[in-house]
Design an enzyme around this catalytic site. Structure first.
Site, PDB file in Angstrom:
ATOM      1  N   ASN A 212       0.873  -1.170   0.000  1.00 45.27           N
ATOM      2  CA  ASN A 212       0.000   0.000   0.000  1.00 45.27           C
ATOM      3  C   ASN A 212       0.914   1.225   0.000  1.00 45.27           C
ATOM      4  OD1 ASN A 212      -1.781   2.059   0.548  1.00 45.27           O
ATOM      5  ND2 ASN A 212      -2.717   1.091   2.333  1.00 45.27           N
TER       6      ASN A 212
ATOM      7  N   ARG B 173      -2.623  -1.886  -3.476  1.00 41.25           N
ATOM      8  CA  ARG B 173      -3.823  -1.081  -3.286  1.00 41.25           C
ATOM      9  C   ARG B 173      -3.713   0.113  -4.230  1.00 41.25           C
ATOM     10  NH1 ARG B 173      -5.197   3.109   1.393  1.00 41.25           N
ATOM     11  NH2 ARG B 173      -7.270   3.610   0.648  1.00 41.25           N
TER      12      ARG B 173
ATOM     13  N   HIS C 273     -12.980   2.980  -0.034  1.00 41.83           N
ATOM     14  CA  HIS C 273     -13.003   1.913   0.983  1.00 41.83           C
ATOM     15  C   HIS C 273     -13.683   0.652   0.457  1.00 41.83           C
ATOM     16  CE1 HIS C 273     -13.038   5.132   4.414  1.00 41.83           C
ATOM     17  NE2 HIS C 273     -11.792   4.722   4.203  1.00 41.83           N
TER      18      HIS C 273
ATOM     19  N   ARG D  38     -11.629  15.503   8.136  1.00 41.64           N
ATOM     20  CA  ARG D  38     -12.400  15.941   6.968  1.00 41.64           C
ATOM     21  C   ARG D  38     -13.812  16.313   7.377  1.00 41.64           C
ATOM     22  NH1 ARG D  38     -11.109  10.677   3.786  1.00 41.64           N
ATOM     23  NH2 ARG D  38      -8.849  10.823   3.706  1.00 41.64           N
TER      24      ARG D  38
ATOM     25  N   GLU E 289      -8.350  -5.396   4.835  1.00 42.78           N
ATOM     26  CA  GLU E 289      -8.158  -4.975   3.445  1.00 42.78           C
ATOM     27  C   GLU E 289      -6.961  -5.689   2.818  1.00 42.78           C
ATOM     28  OE1 GLU E 289      -8.632  -0.998   5.160  1.00 42.78           O
ATOM     29  OE2 GLU E 289      -9.406  -0.418   3.204  1.00 42.78           O
TER      30      GLU E 289
END
Ligand code: ADP
Length: 402
Positions: free
Chosen positions: A7, A90, A179, A240, A383
């Site tokens: 990743n 990823r 996601h 965020r 993941e």
């Protein structure tokens, strides 16, 4: 088959080495501050840490550092890199092209490049990782797994914004969602817990980590999600803002703020951190709330309220569902946040059992009352494991990855 999952960010590489099909993690690690004066690489294996601190100039050098750690005679796990038979990467943005994981060909790499304008911070870094891995491993399969792929089943009704249609045609402005690997993983796990086929479950999956998103899943497929063109839309997150009135941006521009400044504020200085002025971390905020700091409580309350609104919206979209799933660092570990989100939703069929909720921390479990209409599951996401499985399937030519 040994599979390395990577990743890559702009200044970091996270990695995990898997033995497949056993799904066994042999080692995991992180190289960070690539390109800075003092970079850092850390590998852990059965709680046993291996640390390197030196200047690591670029991703290629970082990959060499990973090689050094994986093959170290004392602390490593393999004798040589030739034991690794495939790499899974990823990749953040797959645009409208990629509906599942794929083996990286030149054409695939070109399409990832084409999508870089939609994810300017992420896709170029992901590509750098693919290139560095190609260079280091030579001819083994490199597999790209996209955060957006699972959401490509979202219908036009849900993915189009109410903007002039040419914004979509000319500039690819639409909801993509992110996601996806996590939402797909927990959806499949929830289907098993429900003892139903993966394509016959209706679910709402809540991924609550540093970034947060909710997905509405019908018949095992994503039909709506809270993140949009970028990961900024939707839920309140650590830093965020999530949803807001777009006119706020024009208003602030008229007040003298520059676009880049607002981009930074909305992505890095808002959310839990912005409201509380204390922290972006739910753990810290929970402690501070208990210590009487009302700003911490307010931030947590706003965070929970936004999720509650999405649960209501997606229950309407799905006309009810089999289960609501919580995952991600907050969803898996914070029973207090889960209780806050689920409070007062009993009439919609969501009844949380407080004792079960308190007992399920960082593990899989069911937290609804026994007679509840809708199940409530906590499922730790995986993941990297999902990327390893896709990579294994593609690399061993069982090309169907769903
Ligand atoms: P990422 O999205 O980077 O993978 P995680 O899924 O690990 O991040 O989630 C990170 C967040 O999880 C942290 O910001 C923290 O707020 C939250 N978190 C982790 N452990 C706990 C805990 N025990 N209680 C409350 N929140 C937690």
């Amino acid at each position: 088959m040994k599979i390395l999952v990577l990743n890559c960010g702009s200044s970091s590489i996270k990695y995990q080495l898997f033995e497949m099909p056993q799904n066994k993690v042999l080692a995991k690690g992180l190289v960070q501050r690539i390109g800075e004066k003092q970079s850092q690489a850390l590998q852990t294996l059965n709680g046993f840490a291996f640390k390197i601190e030196e200047k690591i100039a670029d991703h290629e050098q970082a990959m060499r550092c990973i090689e050094k750690m994986l093959t170290d005679p004392a602390k490593g796990v393999i004798a040589s890199l030739s034991e690794i038979e495939a790499c899974g990467h990823r990749v953040v943005h797959g645009g409208e092209i990629f509906t599942g994981s794929v083996i990286c060909t030149e054409e695939v790499v070109r399409e990832i490049e084409n999508n870089a304008e939609l994810a300017p911070l992420h896709n170029p870094a992901n590509l750098t990782g693919i290139r560095a891995a190609e260079k280091m491993f030579g001819d083994i399969p490199q597999v790209a797994c996209f955060d957006t792929a699972f959401h490509q089943s979202i219908p036009q009704t849900a993915y189009l914004y109410a903007l002039p249609y040419e914004m979509y045609e000319k500039h690819k402005i639409r909801r993509y969602g992110f996601h996806g690997t996590s939402h797909r993983y927990v959806a499949r796990a929830a289907a098993e817990m429900l003892r139903k086929h993966k394509y016959s479950v209706d679910l709402i999956t809540c991924h609550l980590g540093n970034g947060c998103s909710v997905a509405a899943i019908k018949g095992g497929k994503s039909i709506d999600t809270s993140m949009g063109l970028t990961p900024l839309e939707g839920l309140v997150m650590g830093t965020r803002s999530g949803d807001l009135d777009p006119a706020i941006i024009f208003h602030l521009i008229r007040k003298g703020y520059k676009a880049a400044e607002l981009d930074n504020i909305l992505n890095k200085k808002s959310g839990l951190l912005g409201i509380s002025r204390l922290s972006n971390d739910v753990r810290d905020l929970q402690q501070k709330e208990e210590a009487g700091q009302t700003a911490a409580g307010l931030a947590l309350e706003i965070f929970a309220y936004r999720i509650k609104k999405y649960l209501g919206a997606y229950l309407a979209v799905l006309n009810g569902c089999d289960a609501v799933v919580f995952t991600g660092g907050i969803g898996e570990n914070s029973s207090a946040m889960r209780r806050r989100i689920l409070a007062g939703l009993e009439n919609l069929g969501l009844q949380v059992d407080d004792n079960k909720n308190m007992a399920v921390i960082g593990k899989t479990g069911e937290i609804n009352t026994s007679g509840a209409r809708i199940k409530i599951f906590v499922i730790p996401t995986d993941e990297e494991g999902a990327i390893a499985r896709d990579t294994f399937a593609l690399a061993s030519e069982k090309a169907v990855v769903v």
